[in-house]
Design a protein around this motif. Structure first.
Motif, mmCIF file in Angstrom:
data_model
loop_
_atom_site.group_PDB
_atom_site.id
_atom_site.type_symbol
_atom_site.label_atom_id
_atom_site.label_comp_id
_atom_site.label_asym_id
_atom_site.label_seq_id
_atom_site.Cartn_x
_atom_site.Cartn_y
_atom_site.Cartn_z
ATOM 1 N N ILE A 284 0.845 -1.201 0.000
ATOM 2 C CA ILE A 284 0.000 0.000 0.000
ATOM 3 C C ILE A 284 0.881 1.252 0.000
ATOM 4 O O ILE A 284 0.579 2.233 -0.679
ATOM 5 C CB ILE A 284 -0.952 -0.021 1.213
ATOM 6 C CG1 ILE A 284 -1.944 -1.186 1.071
ATOM 7 C CG2 ILE A 284 -1.676 1.318 1.379
ATOM 8 C CD1 ILE A 284 -2.670 -1.558 2.346
ATOM 9 N N LYS A 285 1.984 1.201 0.703
ATOM 10 C CA LYS A 285 2.895 2.343 0.783
ATOM 11 C C LYS A 285 3.770 2.466 -0.476
ATOM 12 O O LYS A 285 4.016 3.577 -0.954
ATOM 13 C CB LYS A 285 3.787 2.173 2.019
ATOM 14 C CG LYS A 285 4.806 3.257 2.204
ATOM 15 C CD LYS A 285 5.670 2.993 3.423
ATOM 16 C CE LYS A 285 6.839 3.954 3.477
ATOM 17 N NZ LYS A 285 7.808 3.579 4.501
ATOM 18 N N LEU A 286 4.238 1.330 -1.029
ATOM 19 C CA LEU A 286 5.257 1.359 -2.078
ATOM 20 C C LEU A 286 4.736 1.379 -3.515
ATOM 21 O O LEU A 286 5.389 1.916 -4.399
ATOM 22 C CB LEU A 286 6.194 0.157 -1.904
ATOM 23 C CG LEU A 286 7.002 0.144 -0.606
ATOM 24 C CD1 LEU A 286 7.639 -1.221 -0.375
ATOM 25 C CD2 LEU A 286 8.058 1.246 -0.646
ATOM 26 N N VAL A 287 3.584 0.776 -3.759
ATOM 27 C CA VAL A 287 3.037 0.764 -5.113
ATOM 28 C C VAL A 287 2.609 2.191 -5.464
ATOM 29 O O VAL A 287 1.912 2.837 -4.675
ATOM 30 C CB VAL A 287 1.838 -0.217 -5.230
ATOM 31 C CG1 VAL A 287 1.141 -0.071 -6.579
ATOM 32 C CG2 VAL A 287 2.309 -1.659 -5.012
ATOM 33 N N PRO A 288 3.027 2.702 -6.624
ATOM 34 C CA PRO A 288 2.642 4.064 -7.007
ATOM 35 C C PRO A 288 1.122 4.237 -7.028
ATOM 36 O O PRO A 288 0.394 3.357 -7.506
ATOM 37 C CB PRO A 288 3.227 4.221 -8.417
ATOM 38 C CG PRO A 288 4.366 3.239 -8.458
ATOM 39 C CD PRO A 288 3.922 2.075 -7.615
ATOM 40 N N LYS A 289 0.651 5.339 -6.503
ATOM 41 C CA LYS A 289 -0.795 5.573 -6.351
ATOM 42 C C LYS A 289 -1.522 5.675 -7.693
ATOM 43 O O LYS A 289 -2.735 5.527 -7.741
ATOM 44 C CB LYS A 289 -1.063 6.829 -5.520
ATOM 45 C CG LYS A 289 -0.525 6.746 -4.102
ATOM 46 C CD LYS A 289 -1.132 5.599 -3.314
ATOM 47 C CE LYS A 289 -0.626 5.615 -1.888
ATOM 48 N NZ LYS A 289 -0.832 4.368 -1.191
ATOM 49 N N PHE B 22 -5.922 -4.026 -10.768
ATOM 50 C CA PHE B 22 -7.128 -4.808 -10.998
ATOM 51 C C PHE B 22 -7.530 -5.439 -9.673
ATOM 52 O O PHE B 22 -6.726 -6.118 -9.037
ATOM 53 C CB PHE B 22 -6.885 -5.905 -12.043
ATOM 54 C CG PHE B 22 -6.685 -5.376 -13.428
ATOM 55 C CD1 PHE B 22 -7.771 -5.080 -14.238
ATOM 56 C CD2 PHE B 22 -5.414 -5.156 -13.934
ATOM 57 C CE1 PHE B 22 -7.597 -4.583 -15.519
ATOM 58 C CE2 PHE B 22 -5.219 -4.663 -15.210
ATOM 59 C CZ PHE B 22 -6.322 -4.379 -16.007
ATOM 60 N N ALA B 23 -8.777 -5.213 -9.267
ATOM 61 C CA ALA B 23 -9.315 -5.769 -8.027
ATOM 62 C C ALA B 23 -10.373 -6.807 -8.374
ATOM 63 O O ALA B 23 -10.969 -6.777 -9.454
ATOM 64 C CB ALA B 23 -9.917 -4.659 -7.174
ATOM 65 N N GLN B 24 -10.643 -7.719 -7.421
ATOM 66 C CA GLN B 24 -11.590 -8.805 -7.682
ATOM 67 C C GLN B 24 -13.051 -8.372 -7.665
ATOM 68 O O GLN B 24 -13.892 -9.027 -8.256
ATOM 69 C CB GLN B 24 -11.382 -9.951 -6.702
ATOM 70 C CG GLN B 24 -11.842 -9.644 -5.282
ATOM 71 C CD GLN B 24 -11.981 -10.868 -4.426
ATOM 72 O OE1 GLN B 24 -12.208 -11.964 -4.911
ATOM 73 N NE2 GLN B 24 -11.840 -10.686 -3.132
ATOM 74 N N ASN B 25 -13.370 -7.284 -6.954
ATOM 75 C CA ASN B 25 -14.770 -6.868 -6.858
ATOM 76 C C ASN B 25 -14.840 -5.403 -6.409
ATOM 77 O O ASN B 25 -13.815 -4.790 -6.084
ATOM 78 C CB ASN B 25 -15.561 -7.787 -5.913
ATOM 79 C CG ASN B 25 -14.960 -7.875 -4.525
ATOM 80 O OD1 ASN B 25 -14.359 -6.933 -4.020
ATOM 81 N ND2 ASN B 25 -15.114 -9.021 -3.887
ATOM 82 N N GLN C 286 -9.146 2.046 -3.206
ATOM 83 C CA GLN C 286 -9.331 3.468 -3.505
ATOM 84 C C GLN C 286 -9.193 4.297 -2.221
ATOM 85 O O GLN C 286 -8.556 5.350 -2.225
ATOM 86 C CB GLN C 286 -10.690 3.712 -4.147
ATOM 87 C CG GLN C 286 -10.889 5.147 -4.565
ATOM 88 C CD GLN C 286 -12.220 5.363 -5.254
ATOM 89 O OE1 GLN C 286 -13.151 4.581 -5.106
ATOM 90 N NE2 GLN C 286 -12.314 6.443 -6.007
ATOM 91 N N GLY C 287 -9.740 3.794 -1.128
ATOM 92 C CA GLY C 287 -9.618 4.466 0.162
ATOM 93 C C GLY C 287 -8.186 4.545 0.666
ATOM 94 O O GLY C 287 -7.876 5.362 1.536
ATOM 95 N N GLN C 288 -7.314 3.713 0.108
ATOM 96 C CA GLN C 288 -5.899 3.745 0.466
ATOM 97 C C GLN C 288 -5.111 4.717 -0.407
ATOM 98 O O GLN C 288 -3.892 4.786 -0.319
ATOM 99 C CB GLN C 288 -5.314 2.323 0.352
ATOM 100 C CG GLN C 288 -5.933 1.370 1.360
ATOM 101 C CD GLN C 288 -5.708 -0.096 1.033
ATOM 102 O OE1 GLN C 288 -5.504 -0.496 -0.108
ATOM 103 N NE2 GLN C 288 -5.765 -0.929 2.075
ATOM 104 N N GLY C 289 -5.831 5.445 -1.257
ATOM 105 C CA GLY C 289 -5.207 6.505 -2.044
ATOM 106 C C GLY C 289 -4.931 6.165 -3.499
ATOM 107 O O GLY C 289 -4.375 6.995 -4.231
ATOM 108 N N PHE C 290 -5.318 4.988 -3.945
ATOM 109 C CA PHE C 290 -5.053 4.604 -5.334
ATOM 110 C C PHE C 290 -6.121 5.183 -6.251
ATOM 111 O O PHE C 290 -7.299 5.268 -5.893
ATOM 112 C CB PHE C 290 -4.952 3.079 -5.441
ATOM 113 C CG PHE C 290 -3.727 2.561 -4.737
ATOM 114 C CD1 PHE C 290 -2.508 2.465 -5.400
ATOM 115 C CD2 PHE C 290 -3.781 2.219 -3.398
ATOM 116 C CE1 PHE C 290 -1.372 2.038 -4.736
ATOM 117 C CE2 PHE C 290 -2.649 1.777 -2.721
ATOM 118 C CZ PHE C 290 -1.439 1.690 -3.391
#
Length: 184
Positions: A78-83, A88-91, A99-103
């Motif tokens: 969550i911290k390292l992957v660029p926002k 791709f999410a499962q649902n 998205q709530g984590q800033g992506f």
């Protein structure tokens, strides 16, 4: 196609000219406690160091998160992957959490999600036997796998965090993959 397992369910797959990071658990070795209720709950996770540098791991076109348990999507990821990285999410539920984590660039996988000319197909999975899943549904949550299809590549089925059950058998029959990748 090229496949590299980094650790646990964290893999990199190069497929039809694109590079995917799947289920990134990127914390330092031993960064968080073992998973309560498992046979090795006393062993800190991750169990091993990452085998390649983070800049190589994150040099991908997209991330696939099969579900948001911390051994598939941890605080370090969550911290390292660029926002702005495509994820791709499962649902919709997992997408909302991410998205709530800033992506900002999240797509929900479906029966036929197209990324450039690669078809990604979300498959079913199950964390345990039927009775276990019934009893611990809230804890275990939903899980998925993914099939990769492209006319110039072998069909690949990443089963995900699942036990063997009729859903996996149905996926194998329906998609007839040339390559099957199991978390085992």
């Amino acid at each position: 196609m090229k496949f590299q397992q980094l650790r646990n369910a964290t893999i990199i797959i190069e497929y039809a000219g694109k590079k995917f990071l799947i289920d990134p658990m990127l914390a330092e070795k031993g960064a968080f406690p073992g998973f309560e209720g498992t046979i090795n709950s006393h062993v800190a996770n991750p169990l091993v160091h990452l085998p390649i540098p983070l800049d190589e791991i994150l040099d991908v076109d997209a991330v696939i998160v099969t579900h948001i348990h911390p051994d598939h999507w941890d605080d370090a990821a969550i911290k390292l992957v660029p926002k702005d990285m495509l994820i791709f999410a499962q649902n919709e539920s997992d997408s909302s959490v991410i998205q709530g984590q800033g992506f900002k660039n999240i797509r929900v996988m479906g029966e036929k999600t197209v990324f450039d000319d690669i078809t990604l197909i979300k498959t079913t999975g199950r964390h345990g036997g039927e009775k276990t899943v019934e009893k611990y549904a809230d804890l275990l949550g939903l899980v998925s796998g993914v099939v990769f299809k492209h006319p110039n590549e072998k069909t690949v089925y990443i089963a995900g965090d699942t036990v063997w059950y009729e859903g996996v058998e149905e996926n194998l029959k329906k998609y007839d993959p040339d390559v099957v990748i199991l978390n085992s």
